[in-house]
Design a protein around this motif. Structure first.
Motif, PDB file in Angstrom:
ATOM      1  N   VAL A   8       0.879  -1.160   0.000  1.00  0.00           N
ATOM      2  CA  VAL A   8       0.000   0.000   0.000  1.00  0.00           C
ATOM      3  C   VAL A   8       0.921   1.215   0.000  1.00  0.00           C
ATOM      4  N   THR A   9       0.806   2.047  -1.017  1.00  0.00           N
ATOM      5  CA  THR A   9       1.690   3.198  -1.172  1.00  0.00           C
ATOM      6  C   THR A   9       1.000   4.463  -0.685  1.00  0.00           C
ATOM      7  N   PHE A  10       1.717   5.231   0.127  1.00  0.00           N
ATOM      8  CA  PHE A  10       1.242   6.531   0.605  1.00  0.00           C
ATOM      9  C   PHE A  10       2.141   7.611   0.037  1.00  0.00           C
ATOM     10  N   ASP A  11       1.541   8.646  -0.561  1.00  0.00           N
ATOM     11  CA  ASP A  11       2.308   9.816  -0.978  1.00  0.00           C
ATOM     12  C   ASP A  11       2.705  10.611   0.261  1.00  0.00           C
ATOM     13  N   ALA A  12       3.899  11.184   0.240  1.00  0.00           N
ATOM     14  CA  ALA A  12       4.404  11.917   1.399  1.00  0.00           C
ATOM     15  C   ALA A  12       5.291  13.052   0.931  1.00  0.00           C
ATOM     16  N   HIS A  13       5.326  14.132   1.709  1.00  0.00           N
ATOM     17  CA  HIS A  13       6.245  15.228   1.402  1.00  0.00           C
ATOM     18  C   HIS A  13       7.685  14.798   1.605  1.00  0.00           C
ATOM     19  N   ASP A  14       7.921  13.963   2.604  1.00  0.00           N
ATOM     20  CA  ASP A  14       9.263  13.444   2.859  1.00  0.00           C
ATOM     21  C   ASP A  14       9.164  11.934   3.022  1.00  0.00           C
ATOM     22  N   PRO A  15       9.227  11.190   1.910  1.00  0.00           N
ATOM     23  CA  PRO A  15       9.051   9.744   1.977  1.00  0.00           C
ATOM     24  C   PRO A  15      10.063   9.044   2.884  1.00  0.00           C
ATOM     25  N   ILE A  31      13.812  -0.576   2.284  1.00  0.00           N
ATOM     26  CA  ILE A  31      14.502  -0.932   1.049  1.00  0.00           C
ATOM     27  C   ILE A  31      14.417   0.241   0.086  1.00  0.00           C
ATOM     28  N   ASP A  32      15.584   0.703  -0.407  1.00  0.00           N
ATOM     29  CA  ASP A  32      15.578   1.771  -1.406  1.00  0.00           C
ATOM     30  C   ASP A  32      14.971   1.240  -2.704  1.00  0.00           C
ATOM     31  N   ASP A  33      14.068   2.009  -3.273  1.00  0.00           N
ATOM     32  CA  ASP A  33      13.376   1.593  -4.489  1.00  0.00           C
ATOM     33  C   ASP A  33      13.159   2.825  -5.350  1.00  0.00           C
ATOM     34  N   ALA A  34      13.217   2.647  -6.664  1.00  0.00           N
ATOM     35  CA  ALA A  34      13.072   3.787  -7.568  1.00  0.00           C
ATOM     36  C   ALA A  34      11.720   4.472  -7.414  1.00  0.00           C
ATOM     37  N   ARG A  35      10.705   3.748  -6.959  1.00  0.00           N
ATOM     38  CA  ARG A  35       9.365   4.317  -6.823  1.00  0.00           C
ATOM     39  C   ARG A  35       9.081   4.797  -5.406  1.00  0.00           C
ATOM     40  N   GLY A  36      10.088   4.754  -4.535  1.00  0.00           N
ATOM     41  CA  GLY A  36       9.929   5.234  -3.167  1.00  0.00           C
ATOM     42  C   GLY A  36      10.353   4.183  -2.166  1.00  0.00           C
ATOM     43  N   PRO A  37      10.783   4.600  -0.971  1.00  0.00           N
ATOM     44  CA  PRO A  37      11.229   3.661   0.053  1.00  0.00           C
ATOM     45  C   PRO A  37      10.160   2.609   0.334  1.00  0.00           C
ATOM     46  N   LEU A  38      10.596   1.348   0.398  1.00  0.00           N
ATOM     47  CA  LEU A  38       9.685   0.222   0.529  1.00  0.00           C
ATOM     48  C   LEU A  38       9.943  -0.524   1.828  1.00  0.00           C
ATOM     49  N   LEU A  39       8.873  -0.825   2.569  1.00  0.00           N
ATOM     50  CA  LEU A  39       8.931  -1.697   3.721  1.00  0.00           C
ATOM     51  C   LEU A  39       8.266  -3.004   3.301  1.00  0.00           C
ATOM     52  N   PRO A  40       9.063  -3.997   2.904  1.00  0.00           N
ATOM     53  CA  PRO A  40       8.459  -5.221   2.369  1.00  0.00           C
ATOM     54  C   PRO A  40       7.552  -5.898   3.386  1.00  0.00           C
ATOM     55  N   GLY A  41       6.502  -6.509   2.862  1.00  0.00           N
ATOM     56  CA  GLY A  41       5.609  -7.281   3.696  1.00  0.00           C
ATOM     57  C   GLY A  41       5.985  -8.753   3.677  1.00  0.00           C
ATOM     58  N   GLN A  45       1.594 -10.092   6.331  1.00  0.00           N
ATOM     59  CA  GLN A  45       1.615  -8.671   6.662  1.00  0.00           C
ATOM     60  C   GLN A  45       1.832  -7.850   5.389  1.00  0.00           C
ATOM     61  N   VAL A  46       0.973  -6.865   5.200  1.00  0.00           N
ATOM     62  CA  VAL A  46       1.000  -6.054   3.977  1.00  0.00           C
ATOM     63  C   VAL A  46       2.222  -5.146   3.967  1.00  0.00           C
ATOM     64  N   GLY A  47       2.860  -5.006   2.785  1.00  0.00           N
ATOM     65  CA  GLY A  47       3.984  -4.096   2.626  1.00  0.00           C
ATOM     66  C   GLY A  47       3.517  -2.656   2.523  1.00  0.00           C
ATOM     67  N   LEU A  48       4.439  -1.725   2.815  1.00  0.00           N
ATOM     68  CA  LEU A  48       4.159  -0.295   2.704  1.00  0.00           C
ATOM     69  C   LEU A  48       5.232   0.362   1.844  1.00  0.00           C
ATOM     70  N   ARG A  49       4.814   1.362   1.067  1.00  0.00           N
ATOM     71  CA  ARG A  49       5.765   2.151   0.284  1.00  0.00           C
ATOM     72  C   ARG A  49       5.398   3.626   0.454  1.00  0.00           C
ATOM     73  N   PHE A  50       6.399   4.498   0.324  1.00  0.00           N
ATOM     74  CA  PHE A  50       6.176   5.934   0.460  1.00  0.00           C
ATOM     75  C   PHE A  50       6.766   6.636  -0.758  1.00  0.00           C
ATOM     76  N   SER A  51       5.932   7.410  -1.424  1.00  0.00           N
ATOM     77  CA  SER A  51       6.292   8.062  -2.679  1.00  0.00           C
ATOM     78  C   SER A  51       6.176   9.566  -2.518  1.00  0.00           C
TER      79      SER A  51
END
Length: 232
Positions: A8-15, A31-41, A45-51
């Motif tokens: 589940v990706t959340f947009d953030a001012h400071d990902p 985890i560094d990812d081109a689409r935003g920092p990723l917390l693998p699930g 447990q569901v993963g989280l990403r911040f863009s």
């Protein structure tokens, strides 16, 4: 099922800051990812990403996270840990008699620490629920899209859960405004097989293709909420 929910990706001012907050809360690595920092699930447990986004937050999110607690003291410890990491108490109209505690993370995203003894989230793990505003139809859509059992279907509220258990995805409340909506949050899916076949299948279930870039396809679910599909 050749389709899985990556995050589940959340947009953030400071990902990076938001990712570090949630990594600390959930005990996960970033985890560094081109689409935003990723917390693998995981399977449960569901993963989280911040863009990154420069857009200002306008009103409560349609998606928010529910953390579970084992005892009243545990609930308070979780709240204290969140506040120490930069969270804040917020009022979204919760009633005094309700047992959950509502907070906002470092980027203003609402989340709840659920009271001990909550039967609906029993056995779901620490990240117990991704709670979404949405119709019954969209819950039925995601059950078929992900191949997850429908574990709740009552009074226009639905929930699905991985066959392995864990985090529930739930929908209810006032239906969103019709039409594609680019919210601050979305589901990021991965096709483990042919992505074209998966897009066609999702469209047959009620999704609409609305575009695509950088290797992903953007679609809208039956409520008009955008999600993305990329190839594994």
């Amino acid at each position: 099922m050749p389709l899985r929910l990556l995050a589940v990706t959340f947009d953030a001012h400071d990902p990076a800051v938001a990712a570090e907050f949630w990594a600390g809360m959930l005990g996960r690595a970033v985890i560094d990812d081109a689409r935003g920092p990723l917390l693998p699930g995981s399977e449960t447990q569901v993963g989280l990403r911040f863009s990154h986004t420069a857009a200002e937050k306008a009103g409560p999110n349609r998606v928010h996270l529910h953390l579970t607690s084992a005892t009243p003291a545990d609930q308070q410890e979780i709240v204290t840990a969140a506040l120490e990491r930069g969270a804040a108490h917020i009022d979204i109209g919760q009633r005094p008699e309700e047992g959950h505690i509502v907070l906002a993370d470092t980027d203003g995203n609402e989340f709840c620490v659920i009271e001990a003894g909550n039967k609906f989230l029993a056995g779901c793990g620490f990240l117990g629920e991704v709670a979404c505003t949405g119709t019954r139809d969209v819950g039925l859509f995601w059950a078929q899209a992900l191949g997850w059992p429908l574990v709740w279907d009552r009074d226009q509220e639905t929930a699905v859960q991985s066959p392995h258990g864990g985090t529930k995805l739930a929908w209810g409340g006032t239906p969103p405004i019709a039409g594609p909506s680019h919210d601050r949050h979305r589901f990021d899916l991965v096709a483990e097989g042919d992505p074209t076949t998966e897009v066609d299948r999702l469209v047959s279930l009620g999704a609409r293709r609305i575009g695509g870039d950088d290797g992903s396809v953007a679609l809208a679910d039956p409520d008009g909420i955008v999600f993305s599909l990329s190839q594994d």
